[in-house]
Design a protein around this motif. Structure first.
Motif, PDB file in Angstrom:
ATOM      1  N   CYS A 143       0.849  -1.264  -0.044  1.00 14.12           N
ATOM      2  CA  CYS A 143       0.095  -0.530   0.085  1.00 14.12           C
ATOM      3  C   CYS A 143       0.798   1.565  -0.071  1.00 14.12           C
ATOM      4  O   CYS A 143       0.417   2.077  -0.373  1.00 14.12           O
ATOM      5  CB  CYS A 143      -0.818  -0.048   1.308  1.00 14.12           C
ATOM      6  SG  CYS A 143      -1.725  -1.029   1.212  1.00 14.12           S
ATOM      7  N   GLY A 144       1.848   1.058   0.575  1.00 13.81           N
ATOM      8  CA  GLY A 144       3.123   2.448  -0.027  1.00 13.81           C
ATOM      9  C   GLY A 144       3.081   3.144   0.935  1.00 13.81           C
ATOM     10  O   GLY A 144       3.212   4.439   1.334  1.00 13.81           O
ATOM     11  N   HIS A 145       2.407   2.520   2.604  1.00  8.93           N
ATOM     12  CA  HIS A 145       2.559   3.073   3.866  1.00  8.93           C
ATOM     13  C   HIS A 145       3.907   3.951   3.899  1.00  8.93           C
ATOM     14  O   HIS A 145       5.107   3.327   4.311  1.00  8.93           O
ATOM     15  CB  HIS A 145       2.032   2.206   5.012  1.00  8.93           C
ATOM     16  CG  HIS A 145       0.889   2.407   4.606  1.00  8.93           C
ATOM     17  ND1 HIS A 145       0.117   0.628   5.227  1.00  8.93           N
ATOM     18  CD2 HIS A 145       0.014   2.289   3.190  1.00  8.93           C
ATOM     19  CE1 HIS A 145      -1.026   1.184   4.473  1.00  8.93           C
ATOM     20  NE2 HIS A 145      -1.224   1.885   4.196  1.00  8.93           N
ATOM     21  N   THR A 146       4.158   4.928   5.090  1.00 11.34           N
ATOM     22  CA  THR A 146       4.843   5.933   5.029  1.00 11.34           C
ATOM     23  C   THR A 146       5.270   6.453   6.339  1.00 11.34           C
ATOM     24  O   THR A 146       3.778   6.753   6.973  1.00 11.34           O
ATOM     25  CB  THR A 146       5.691   6.833   4.382  1.00 11.34           C
ATOM     26  OG1 THR A 146       4.949   7.838   4.249  1.00 11.34           O
ATOM     27  CG2 THR A 146       6.066   6.386   3.030  1.00 11.34           C
ATOM     28  N   TRP A 147       6.326   6.537   7.439  1.00 14.28           N
ATOM     29  CA  TRP A 147       6.089   7.244   9.307  1.00 14.28           C
ATOM     30  C   TRP A 147       6.852   7.342   8.716  1.00 14.28           C
ATOM     31  O   TRP A 147       8.182   7.443   8.296  1.00 14.28           O
ATOM     32  CB  TRP A 147       6.592   5.386   9.771  1.00 14.28           C
ATOM     33  CG  TRP A 147       5.062   4.725   9.522  1.00 14.28           C
ATOM     34  CD1 TRP A 147       3.627   4.626  10.215  1.00 14.28           C
ATOM     35  CD2 TRP A 147       5.385   3.581   8.969  1.00 14.28           C
ATOM     36  NE1 TRP A 147       3.394   3.734   9.985  1.00 14.28           N
ATOM     37  CE2 TRP A 147       3.078   3.191   9.168  1.00 14.28           C
ATOM     38  CE3 TRP A 147       5.163   3.023   8.225  1.00 14.28           C
ATOM     39  CZ2 TRP A 147       3.769   1.699   8.543  1.00 14.28           C
ATOM     40  CZ3 TRP A 147       5.067   1.987   6.881  1.00 14.28           C
ATOM     41  CH2 TRP A 147       3.917   1.146   7.371  1.00 14.28           C
TER      42      TRP A 147
ATOM     43  N   HIS B 218       8.613  10.686  11.811  1.00 12.96           N
ATOM     44  CA  HIS B 218       8.953  11.177  12.969  1.00 12.96           C
ATOM     45  C   HIS B 218       7.675  11.331  13.707  1.00 12.96           C
ATOM     46  O   HIS B 218       7.965  10.987  14.859  1.00 12.96           O
ATOM     47  CB  HIS B 218      10.563  12.259  13.292  1.00 12.96           C
ATOM     48  CG  HIS B 218      11.374  11.599  12.457  1.00 12.96           C
ATOM     49  ND1 HIS B 218      12.045  10.485  12.985  1.00 12.96           N
ATOM     50  CD2 HIS B 218      11.574  11.896  10.853  1.00 12.96           C
ATOM     51  CE1 HIS B 218      13.662  10.379  11.850  1.00 12.96           C
ATOM     52  NE2 HIS B 218      12.718  11.495  10.886  1.00 12.96           N
ATOM     53  N   LYS B 219       7.341  11.804  13.806  1.00 17.53           N
ATOM     54  CA  LYS B 219       5.815  12.190  14.486  1.00 17.53           C
ATOM     55  C   LYS B 219       4.324  10.999  13.792  1.00 17.53           C
ATOM     56  O   LYS B 219       3.243  12.265  14.344  1.00 17.53           O
ATOM     57  CB  LYS B 219       5.574  13.930  14.172  1.00 17.53           C
ATOM     58  CG  LYS B 219       6.427  14.935  15.020  1.00 17.53           C
ATOM     59  CD  LYS B 219       6.159  16.434  14.292  1.00 17.53           C
ATOM     60  CE  LYS B 219       6.703  16.848  15.112  1.00 17.53           C
ATOM     61  NZ  LYS B 219       7.060  18.596  15.339  1.00 17.53           N
ATOM     62  N   GLY B 220       4.530  10.448  12.877  1.00 16.01           N
ATOM     63  CA  GLY B 220       3.389   9.711  12.780  1.00 16.01           C
ATOM     64  C   GLY B 220       3.143   9.234  11.468  1.00 16.01           C
ATOM     65  O   GLY B 220       4.467   9.206  10.384  1.00 16.01           O
ATOM     66  N   LYS B 221       2.079   8.947  10.512  1.00 13.59           N
ATOM     67  CA  LYS B 221       1.903   8.619   9.819  1.00 13.59           C
ATOM     68  C   LYS B 221       2.433   9.315   8.405  1.00 13.59           C
ATOM     69  O   LYS B 221       2.304  10.882   8.650  1.00 13.59           O
ATOM     70  CB  LYS B 221       0.535   7.998   9.518  1.00 13.59           C
ATOM     71  CG  LYS B 221      -0.500   6.951  10.587  1.00 13.59           C
ATOM     72  CD  LYS B 221      -1.654   6.915   9.817  1.00 13.59           C
ATOM     73  CE  LYS B 221      -2.090   6.131  11.348  1.00 13.59           C
ATOM     74  NZ  LYS B 221      -3.895   5.936  11.082  1.00 13.59           N
ATOM     75  N   GLY B 222       2.671   9.164   7.494  1.00 15.02           N
ATOM     76  CA  GLY B 222       3.185   9.567   6.255  1.00 15.02           C
ATOM     77  C   GLY B 222       2.381  10.301   5.094  1.00 15.02           C
ATOM     78  O   GLY B 222       0.889   9.120   5.257  1.00 15.02           O
ATOM     79  N   ILE B 223       2.308  10.487   3.800  1.00 16.70           N
ATOM     80  CA  ILE B 223       1.911  10.510   2.908  1.00 16.70           C
ATOM     81  C   ILE B 223       2.152   9.490   2.596  1.00 16.70           C
ATOM     82  O   ILE B 223       3.136   8.621   1.621  1.00 16.70           O
ATOM     83  CB  ILE B 223       1.692  11.188   1.772  1.00 16.70           C
ATOM     84  CG1 ILE B 223       1.546  13.192   2.385  1.00 16.70           C
ATOM     85  CG2 ILE B 223       0.981  11.899   0.918  1.00 16.70           C
ATOM     86  CD1 ILE B 223       1.710  13.563   1.985  1.00 16.70           C
ATOM     87  N   ASN B 224       1.254   8.394   1.622  1.00 16.37           N
ATOM     88  CA  ASN B 224       1.485   6.899   0.629  1.00 16.37           C
ATOM     89  C   ASN B 224       2.315   6.914  -0.018  1.00 16.37           C
ATOM     90  O   ASN B 224       2.197   8.241  -1.022  1.00 16.37           O
ATOM     91  CB  ASN B 224       0.734   6.266   0.344  1.00 16.37           C
ATOM     92  CG  ASN B 224      -0.486   5.457   1.402  1.00 16.37           C
ATOM     93  OD1 ASN B 224       0.112   5.987   2.946  1.00 16.37           O
ATOM     94  ND2 ASN B 224      -1.562   5.235   1.317  1.00 16.37           N
ATOM     95  N   ARG B 225       3.197   6.344  -0.238  1.00 15.93           N
ATOM     96  CA  ARG B 225       4.102   6.416  -1.564  1.00 15.93           C
ATOM     97  C   ARG B 225       3.269   5.857  -2.625  1.00 15.93           C
ATOM     98  O   ARG B 225       3.117   4.485  -2.124  1.00 15.93           O
ATOM     99  CB  ARG B 225       5.871   6.215  -1.418  1.00 15.93           C
ATOM    100  CG  ARG B 225       5.512   5.023  -1.537  1.00 15.93           C
ATOM    101  CD  ARG B 225       7.496   4.253  -0.836  1.00 15.93           C
ATOM    102  NE  ARG B 225       7.456   2.859  -0.367  1.00 15.93           N
ATOM    103  CZ  ARG B 225       7.152   2.084  -1.425  1.00 15.93           C
ATOM    104  NH1 ARG B 225       7.314   2.609  -2.460  1.00 15.93           N
ATOM    105  NH2 ARG B 225       7.536   0.702  -1.441  1.00 15.93           N
ATOM    106  N   SER B 226       4.127   5.816  -4.095  1.00 17.40           N
ATOM    107  CA  SER B 226       3.407   5.587  -5.330  1.00 17.40           C
ATOM    108  C   SER B 226       4.370   4.267  -5.277  1.00 17.40           C
ATOM    109  O   SER B 226       5.578   4.285  -5.291  1.00 17.40           O
ATOM    110  CB  SER B 226       3.550   5.814  -6.133  1.00 17.40           C
ATOM    111  OG  SER B 226       2.691   7.552  -5.893  1.00 17.40           O
ATOM    112  N   LEU B 227       4.216   3.458  -5.584  1.00 17.86           N
ATOM    113  CA  LEU B 227       4.640   2.152  -6.147  1.00 17.86           C
ATOM    114  C   LEU B 227       5.413   1.959  -7.640  1.00 17.86           C
ATOM    115  O   LEU B 227       4.288   2.634  -8.318  1.00 17.86           O
ATOM    116  CB  LEU B 227       4.120   0.955  -6.231  1.00 17.86           C
ATOM    117  CG  LEU B 227       4.133   0.435  -4.081  1.00 17.86           C
ATOM    118  CD1 LEU B 227       3.683   0.600  -3.736  1.00 17.86           C
ATOM    119  CD2 LEU B 227       3.496  -1.469  -4.770  1.00 17.86           C
ATOM    120  N   GLN B 228       6.322   1.417  -7.701  1.00 18.02           N
ATOM    121  CA  GLN B 228       6.766   1.953  -8.722  1.00 18.02           C
ATOM    122  C   GLN B 228       6.621   0.356  -9.363  1.00 18.02           C
ATOM    123  O   GLN B 228       5.494  -1.033  -8.806  1.00 18.02           O
ATOM    124  CB  GLN B 228       8.053   1.050  -9.044  1.00 18.02           C
ATOM    125  CG  GLN B 228       9.080   2.621  -8.205  1.00 18.02           C
ATOM    126  CD  GLN B 228      10.550   2.360  -8.175  1.00 18.02           C
ATOM    127  OE1 GLN B 228      11.035   1.057  -8.506  1.00 18.02           O
ATOM    128  NE2 GLN B 228      11.190   3.429  -8.109  1.00 18.02           N
TER     129      GLN B 228
END
Length: 182
Positions: free
Chosen positions: A145-149, A151-161
């Motif tokens: 799903c491209g989840h990112t984290w 330092h302060k919590g969840k980040g914006i999902n990255r697009s998979l190649q």
């Protein structure tokens, strides 16, 4: 390809010529979804609820070691934890070489790792660390799903190649080992 384009035009044409096949293959799999993940039809990607923290932050090298000794095989899709100054995310990669005497596996993109998950080949970027993870539903879901984290919590999902999308179609969600050959 735009960043690392080959000098030979015929190689570039061959790579671009193969794109429709790979896109159709991923699209067919998404339509015939045998994964526990939902599909985001607007973006052509996987979708699942994101955990508040990155899974597998406490690595267990002995469990990974025994799992790889038993299940490591060519083409097996594995999750790789990427940690940088920006945060963490998990990427998919596949085994293309196995060295049993040195107890290591080589992944297509990320290079050599020992059976305990430590990276053996130095990375060009000294500010990035990589660790091989034992496949689990939590970390494979995060990778697909491209989840990112941050330092302060969840980040914006990255697009998979496209290559990661292809690898996501090869995951055996029942046991995380290679699928039986037909």
């Amino acid at each position: 390809m735009a960043h690392n384009s080959p000098n030979n035009i015929s190689i570039m044409r061959r790579k671009v010529g193969g794109l429709p096949y790979h896109v159709r293959s991923v699209a067919r799999f998404l339509l015939d979804n045998s994964s526990p993940l939902a599909i985001d039809a607007h973006n052509g990607s996987w979708f699942a609820k994101q955990a508040t923290q990155c899974p597998n932050t406490n690595k267990t090298p002995d469990i990974l070691f025994s799992w790889l000794v038993k299940y490591a095989d060519y083409g097996l899709v594995l999750p790789v934890l990427i940690e940088s100054m920006e945060g963490k995310h998990i990427e998919l990669d596949a085994i293309d070489k196995i060295s049993l005497p040195s107890e290591g596996v080589h992944l297509n993109k990320h290079g050599w790792f020992d059976f305990r998950g430590e990276q053996l080949t130095p990375d060009d970027n000294k500010h990035i660390s990589k660790a091989l993870l034992k496949p689990s539903k939590a970390n494979l879901t995060a990778a697909c799903c491209g989840h990112t984290w941050r330092h302060k919590g969840k980040g914006i999902n990255r697009s998979l190649q496209l290559r990661e999308m292809r690898l996501s179609t090869q995951i055996n969600w029942k046991g995380f080992t290679l699928r039986a050959k037909k």
